[in-house]
Motif scaffolding. Sequence first.
Motif, mmCIF file in Angstrom:
data_model
loop_
_atom_site.group_PDB
_atom_site.id
_atom_site.type_symbol
_atom_site.label_atom_id
_atom_site.label_comp_id
_atom_site.label_asym_id
_atom_site.label_seq_id
_atom_site.Cartn_x
_atom_site.Cartn_y
_atom_site.Cartn_z
ATOM 1 N N ALA A 4 33.638 40.529 4.571
ATOM 2 C CA ALA A 4 33.329 39.573 5.637
ATOM 3 C C ALA A 4 34.276 39.754 6.821
ATOM 4 O O ALA A 4 33.838 39.716 7.976
ATOM 5 N N ASP A 5 35.548 39.950 6.549
ATOM 6 C CA ASP A 5 36.507 40.186 7.630
ATOM 7 C C ASP A 5 36.175 41.469 8.380
ATOM 8 O O ASP A 5 36.279 41.540 9.600
ATOM 9 N N PHE A 6 35.778 42.497 7.639
ATOM 10 C CA PHE A 6 35.412 43.778 8.250
ATOM 11 C C PHE A 6 34.217 43.594 9.187
ATOM 12 O O PHE A 6 34.224 44.088 10.321
ATOM 13 N N ILE A 7 33.197 42.877 8.723
ATOM 14 C CA ILE A 7 32.005 42.645 9.541
ATOM 15 C C ILE A 7 32.385 41.865 10.800
ATOM 16 O O ILE A 7 31.961 42.216 11.909
ATOM 17 N N ALA A 8 33.184 40.837 10.642
ATOM 18 C CA ALA A 8 33.613 40.042 11.795
ATOM 19 C C ALA A 8 34.414 40.897 12.774
ATOM 20 O O ALA A 8 34.243 40.785 13.995
ATOM 21 N N ASP A 9 35.275 41.766 12.249
ATOM 22 C CA ASP A 9 36.074 42.644 13.098
ATOM 23 C C ASP A 9 35.204 43.631 13.861
ATOM 24 O O ASP A 9 35.487 43.952 15.018
ATOM 25 N N GLN A 10 34.154 44.123 13.231
ATOM 26 C CA GLN A 10 33.265 45.065 13.915
ATOM 27 C C GLN A 10 32.626 44.423 15.140
ATOM 28 O O GLN A 10 32.470 45.054 16.174
ATOM 29 N N ARG A 11 32.289 43.147 15.006
ATOM 30 C CA ARG A 11 31.706 42.440 16.157
ATOM 31 C C ARG A 11 32.749 42.255 17.249
ATOM 32 O O ARG A 11 32.488 42.472 18.428
ATOM 33 N N THR A 12 33.947 41.848 16.847
ATOM 34 C CA THR A 12 35.008 41.585 17.818
ATOM 35 C C THR A 12 35.483 42.872 18.494
ATOM 36 O O THR A 12 35.615 42.927 19.716
ATOM 37 N N SER A 13 35.735 43.896 17.704
ATOM 38 C CA SER A 13 36.328 45.131 18.235
ATOM 39 C C SER A 13 35.322 46.092 18.851
ATOM 40 O O SER A 13 35.660 46.823 19.775
ATOM 41 N N HIS A 14 34.102 46.111 18.304
ATOM 42 C CA HIS A 14 33.143 47.140 18.718
ATOM 43 C C HIS A 14 31.788 46.599 19.156
ATOM 44 O O HIS A 14 30.851 47.360 19.342
ATOM 45 N N GLN A 15 31.679 45.272 19.263
ATOM 46 C CA GLN A 15 30.439 44.617 19.677
ATOM 47 C C GLN A 15 29.239 44.975 18.781
ATOM 48 O O GLN A 15 28.104 45.030 19.237
ATOM 49 N N PRO A 17 26.625 43.839 16.270
ATOM 50 C CA PRO A 17 26.099 42.548 15.821
ATOM 51 C C PRO A 17 26.239 42.366 14.308
ATOM 52 O O PRO A 17 26.165 43.331 13.543
ATOM 53 N N HIS A 18 26.447 41.123 13.900
ATOM 54 C CA HIS A 18 26.563 40.826 12.470
ATOM 55 C C HIS A 18 25.355 41.330 11.700
ATOM 56 O O HIS A 18 25.498 41.864 10.594
ATOM 57 N N ALA A 19 24.166 41.175 12.263
ATOM 58 C CA ALA A 19 22.946 41.592 11.560
ATOM 59 C C ALA A 19 22.970 43.084 11.245
ATOM 60 O O ALA A 19 22.579 43.496 10.147
ATOM 61 N N ARG A 23 23.139 44.581 7.405
ATOM 62 C CA ARG A 23 22.113 45.507 6.894
ATOM 63 C C ARG A 23 22.758 46.784 6.373
ATOM 64 O O ARG A 23 22.416 47.288 5.306
ATOM 65 N N ALA A 24 23.706 47.326 7.130
ATOM 66 C CA ALA A 24 24.350 48.583 6.739
ATOM 67 C C ALA A 24 25.123 48.432 5.431
ATOM 68 O O ALA A 24 25.164 49.360 4.623
ATOM 69 N N LEU A 25 25.712 47.255 5.223
ATOM 70 C CA LEU A 25 26.514 47.030 4.017
ATOM 71 C C LEU A 25 25.740 46.327 2.912
ATOM 72 O O LEU A 25 26.299 46.000 1.866
ATOM 73 N N GLU A 26 24.455 46.085 3.183
ATOM 74 C CA GLU A 26 23.544 45.475 2.210
ATOM 75 C C GLU A 26 24.048 44.115 1.719
ATOM 76 O O GLU A 26 24.077 43.833 0.526
ATOM 77 N N VAL A 27 24.448 43.272 2.675
ATOM 78 C CA VAL A 27 24.785 41.883 2.378
ATOM 79 C C VAL A 27 23.952 40.993 3.295
ATOM 80 O O VAL A 27 23.567 41.403 4.388
ATOM 81 N N SER A 28 23.655 39.793 2.850
ATOM 82 C CA SER A 28 22.848 38.895 3.668
ATOM 83 C C SER A 28 23.723 38.206 4.709
ATOM 84 O O SER A 28 24.917 37.984 4.501
ATOM 85 N N GLN A 29 23.101 37.879 5.830
ATOM 86 C CA GLN A 29 23.829 37.159 6.871
ATOM 87 C C GLN A 29 24.242 35.770 6.376
ATOM 88 O O GLN A 29 25.312 35.279 6.733
ATOM 89 N N SER A 30 23.402 35.156 5.546
ATOM 90 C CA SER A 30 23.764 33.836 5.035
ATOM 91 C C SER A 30 25.033 33.926 4.182
ATOM 92 O O SER A 30 25.898 33.048 4.243
ATOM 93 N N TRP A 31 25.168 35.001 3.395
ATOM 94 C CA TRP A 31 26.389 35.204 2.613
ATOM 95 C C TRP A 31 27.591 35.334 3.551
ATOM 96 O O TRP A 31 28.643 34.734 3.323
ATOM 97 N N LEU A 32 27.427 36.119 4.620
ATOM 98 C CA LEU A 32 28.521 36.332 5.565
ATOM 99 C C LEU A 32 28.995 35.013 6.149
ATOM 100 O O LEU A 32 30.192 34.720 6.150
ATOM 101 N N TYR A 33 28.076 34.198 6.641
ATOM 102 C CA TYR A 33 28.470 32.950 7.283
ATOM 103 C C TYR A 33 29.064 31.968 6.275
ATOM 104 O O TYR A 33 29.987 31.222 6.599
ATOM 105 N N LYS A 34 28.561 31.985 5.046
ATOM 106 C CA LYS A 34 29.140 31.136 4.001
ATOM 107 C C LYS A 34 30.577 31.580 3.717
ATOM 108 O O LYS A 34 31.491 30.764 3.593
ATOM 109 N N TRP A 35 30.786 32.888 3.607
ATOM 110 C CA TRP A 35 32.100 33.441 3.313
ATOM 111 C C TRP A 35 33.080 33.143 4.439
ATOM 112 O O TRP A 35 34.218 32.726 4.200
#
Length: 73
Positions: A4-15, A17-19, A23-35
């Motif tokens: 989850a931290d990695f996904i958030a960092d990708q958005r912050t550092s490299h723009q 999108p979470h989606a 998809r690339a890491l095969e996790v749901s967006q709902s899981w990400l936001y819950k985490w």
Amino acid sequence: MTVADFIADQRTSHQVPHAVSCRALEVSQSWLYKWLGRPPTARAERHADLTLAIQEIFDRSGDTSGSMPGSVA
């Protein structure tokens, strides 16, 4: 770093999108936001406390804490 931290960092550092990252890491967006919305664990809080304590000791030492150059440990 968690997934989850990695996904958030990708958005912050490299723009990236979470989606796209989810998809690339095969996790749901709902899981990400819950985490991301959960409170820190006791272990994470302890780690943060220790990190601050270590930084304070290092700062008080004049940034010289640790082995002296050339010394035998």
